[in-house]
Design an enzyme around this catalytic site. Structure first.
Site, mmCIF file in Angstrom:
data_model
loop_
_atom_site.group_PDB
_atom_site.id
_atom_site.type_symbol
_atom_site.label_atom_id
_atom_site.label_comp_id
_atom_site.label_asym_id
_atom_site.label_seq_id
_atom_site.Cartn_x
_atom_site.Cartn_y
_atom_site.Cartn_z
ATOM 1 C CG ASP A 136 -2.042 1.059 1.253
ATOM 2 O OD1 ASP A 136 -1.914 1.473 0.381
ATOM 3 O OD2 ASP A 136 -2.699 0.989 2.129
ATOM 4 C CG ASP A 137 -0.234 4.629 -0.023
ATOM 5 O OD1 ASP A 137 -1.286 4.250 -0.758
ATOM 6 O OD2 ASP A 137 -0.707 5.661 0.798
ATOM 7 C CB CYS A 164 -6.257 2.391 -2.122
ATOM 8 S SG CYS A 164 -5.084 2.646 -0.741
ATOM 9 N NE ARG A 205 -6.294 -1.618 -1.629
ATOM 10 C CZ ARG A 205 -4.824 -2.023 -1.014
ATOM 11 N NH1 ARG A 205 -4.892 -3.299 -0.563
ATOM 12 N NH2 ARG A 205 -3.818 -1.242 -1.013
ATOM 13 C CE LYS A 208 -6.564 -0.307 2.199
ATOM 14 N NZ LYS A 208 -5.522 1.462 1.792
ATOM 15 C CG HIS A 233 -9.482 0.447 0.272
ATOM 16 N ND1 HIS A 233 -8.977 1.712 0.415
ATOM 17 C CD2 HIS A 233 -11.167 1.565 1.119
ATOM 18 C CE1 HIS A 233 -9.758 2.703 0.741
ATOM 19 N NE2 HIS A 233 -10.492 2.611 0.724
ATOM 20 C CB SER A 252 -6.640 3.392 4.346
ATOM 21 O OG SER A 252 -6.812 3.008 2.682
ATOM 22 C CG HIS A 267 -2.125 4.012 3.410
ATOM 23 N ND1 HIS A 267 -2.695 5.014 4.622
ATOM 24 C CD2 HIS A 267 -2.716 4.137 2.216
ATOM 25 C CE1 HIS A 267 -3.644 5.484 3.974
ATOM 26 N NE2 HIS A 267 -4.079 5.054 2.536
ATOM 27 C CG ASP A 300 -1.895 0.672 -3.100
ATOM 28 O OD1 ASP A 300 -0.718 1.060 -2.866
ATOM 29 O OD2 ASP A 300 -3.001 1.202 -2.480
ATOM 30 C CG ASN A 301 -1.249 4.501 -4.227
ATOM 31 O OD1 ASN A 301 -3.022 3.678 -4.017
ATOM 32 N ND2 ASN A 301 -1.295 5.183 -3.746
ATOM 33 C CE LYS A 330 -2.818 7.214 -1.561
ATOM 34 N NZ LYS A 330 -3.087 6.662 -0.084
HETATM 35 MG MG MG Z 1 -2.511 3.030 -1.172
#
Ligand code: MG
Length: 493
Positions: A46-47, A86, A90, A139, A141, A164, A241, A293-294, A314
């Protein structure tokens, strides 16, 4: 005469030809490793930005296990997430669709009234048709109402957070919010879910510091429990994240502060997964993918990752928002220690898994393309272009080969802003771009607009843009599109 002779030969030798063909086919399949269905582990961060892994230039911490994954597998340099945020990202990876095709955008908040439609087919659903056990840790989401949770989308089991880790009534200082005027203070406590039920709440940073370890233990349990049959594990970390938190094992261990400590714990987690595969004889027949994811959430400064020098991060369709590190390891199929510079996207994983396992593709139209040839070491990608979408349904760019055509749009820029530090957020401001053409081969930072020198390239890419607008519409130009589908709606399906 000749014809008769051929027929005679064919008659005489038909059984042997049949056997020969069968053996040849068998040997090709066996050589390709496709006869025995591989286990698949998809580790989704995540991130994490393009520059965060040491295998991609990350500094200030060590990642020996992920380095090893890269040494034994393939490292991609032009690999993208489905969208730079996010939930959309996904939805894309799980369905093989641009997320706007299936009505998912942005980051869903608690009490979300939408999720993935039950009419969409996900990776675990198609793999289940081939006898796979399917598990998810981490996660989700994509809606926390029961009808939207992983068990209703093809997973046999689930343990993790439904959204998140910053969607909780706790401030950037890690303390509960008591000021009724602060919006975040109205959020419900952060639930930890097992199956379809909340089993406890994550109430403070101390609880968050245990997440990576607890997720890893669950992932290991799932692997051990399913070692006798093919399995798919979707392991989606909550870290890095914000708010960042790390277990005592890694506190203060990096030269990069808390962010580096968290990265070291993630690396430890990868090592635990790989050790479990090795100890259970699954190391060879398991396809492992590591990506994110980003890109980095830059205003968080020393608690954010690195875009590796790409523009912005992001929440934007600049390269820093969507270009991701991606490592794929699959001994005997993916050449060890290889680098792949071809175009690929997370939405390509579903059709690639379908090709590997013989599963049928979803009935409805998807956007992913089977990139198995890239995994096998071919250097021409089956993916010829990629669209950059953001917001609900805004087409902001398209890439073909080295060229990226950026379409006029407004975005939130972090450039020139003082980042926050130690968990606090810095600023951003609205910025605009007009039509621009960038040659990502010589200008990966998207600084030099060369549209005037390349009018034929602009025309070619604008044709692709028009095709996409026909298909999916585009909010920026007020086009509806023909083929967008509705998300799942609360209590309606
Ligand atoms: Mg993310």
């Amino acid at each position: 005469m000749k014809l008769i002779a051929v027929i005679r030969v064919s008659r005489i030798t038909f059984p042997s030809i049949f056997i020969l063909l069968f053996v040849m086919n068998f040997s090709v399949l066996a050589q390709d490793g496709l006869l025995k269905k591989p286990n698949i582990i998809l580790i989704f961060m995540d991130d994490i930005g393009y520059g965060d892994l040491t295998a991609y230039g990350g500094i200030g911490y060590k990642m020996p296990n992920i380095d090893k994954l890269a040494d034994e597998g393939m490292r991609f340099t032009n690999f993208y997430s489905a969208q730079a945020i996010c939930s959309a990202s996904r939805a894309g990876i799980l369905t093989g669709c641009y997320p706007n095709r299936i009505g998912i955008s942005g980051a869903l908040f608690p009490y979300s009234k939408i999720g993935i439609s039950s009419e969409e087919e996900t990776i675990p659903e198609i793999l289940k048709t081939k006898g796979y056990a399917t598990g998810m840790v981490g996660k989700w989401h994509l809606g926390e109402a029961e009808q939207f949770l992983p068990l209703q989308h093809g997973f046999d089991e689930y343990f993790g957070l439904p959204y998140s880790n910053d969607m909780w009534p706790v401030g950037f200082d890690g303390k509960p919010i008591t000021d009724p005027l602060i919006r975040r203070g109205k959020l419900p406590p952060l639930p930890l879910i097992e199956g379809n039920k909340t089993i406890e709440y994550v109430r403070d940073l101390d609880d968050q510091s245990k997440l990576t370890t607890r997720y890893t233990e669950r992932a290991i349990d799932f692997i051990k429990k399913n070692k006798q049959q093919p399995f798919f594990l979707y392991f989606a970390h909550s870290m890095p994240h914000v708010p960042l938190a790390v277990s005592d094992k890694f506190k203060g261990k990096s030269q990069q502060g808390l962010y580096g400590d968290v990265m070291m714990e993630i690396d430890w987690s990868v090592g635990q997964v790989m050790n479990t595969l090795r100890e259970n004889g699954l190391e060879k027949n398991t396809l492992v993918i590591f990506t994110s994811d980003n890109g980095p959430w830059l205003p968080f400064g020393n608690h954010a990752g690195s875009s590796g020098g790409f523009r912005e991060g992001k929440l934007t369709t600049w390269e820093g928002g969507q270009r991701e590190p991606a490592i794929i390891r699959w001994p005997g199929i993916v050449p060890a220690g290889s680098v792949n510079n071809e175009l690929a996207c997370t939405i390509d994983l579903l059709p690639t898994f379908a090709a590997i396992t013989g599963a049928a593709l979803p009935n409805k139209k998807i956007d992913g393309i089977n990139i198995l040839p890239l995994l096998q070491g071919k250097d021409v990608s089956p993916r010829k272009n990629l669209y950059y979408y953001y917001n609900k349904n805004s087409l902001q760019g398209v890439r073909k080969g080295p060229w990226k055509l950026v379409l006029p749009h407004i975005y939130g820029s972090f450039e020139g802003e003082l980042p926050g530090n130690d968990g606090y957020q810095g600023g951003k401001h609205p910025d605009t771009t007009g039509l621009a053409l960038y040659d990502l081969r010589r200008d990966p930072g998207e600084r030099y607009d060369v549209k005037d020198q390349n009018p034929e390239v602009v025309r070619d890419l604008q044709n692709l843009v028009e095709q996409a607008r026909e298909d999916l519409g585009d909010d920026l130009t007020g086009k509806d599109g023909k083929n967008r589908r509705e998300p799942g709606k609360l209590n309606s399906n």
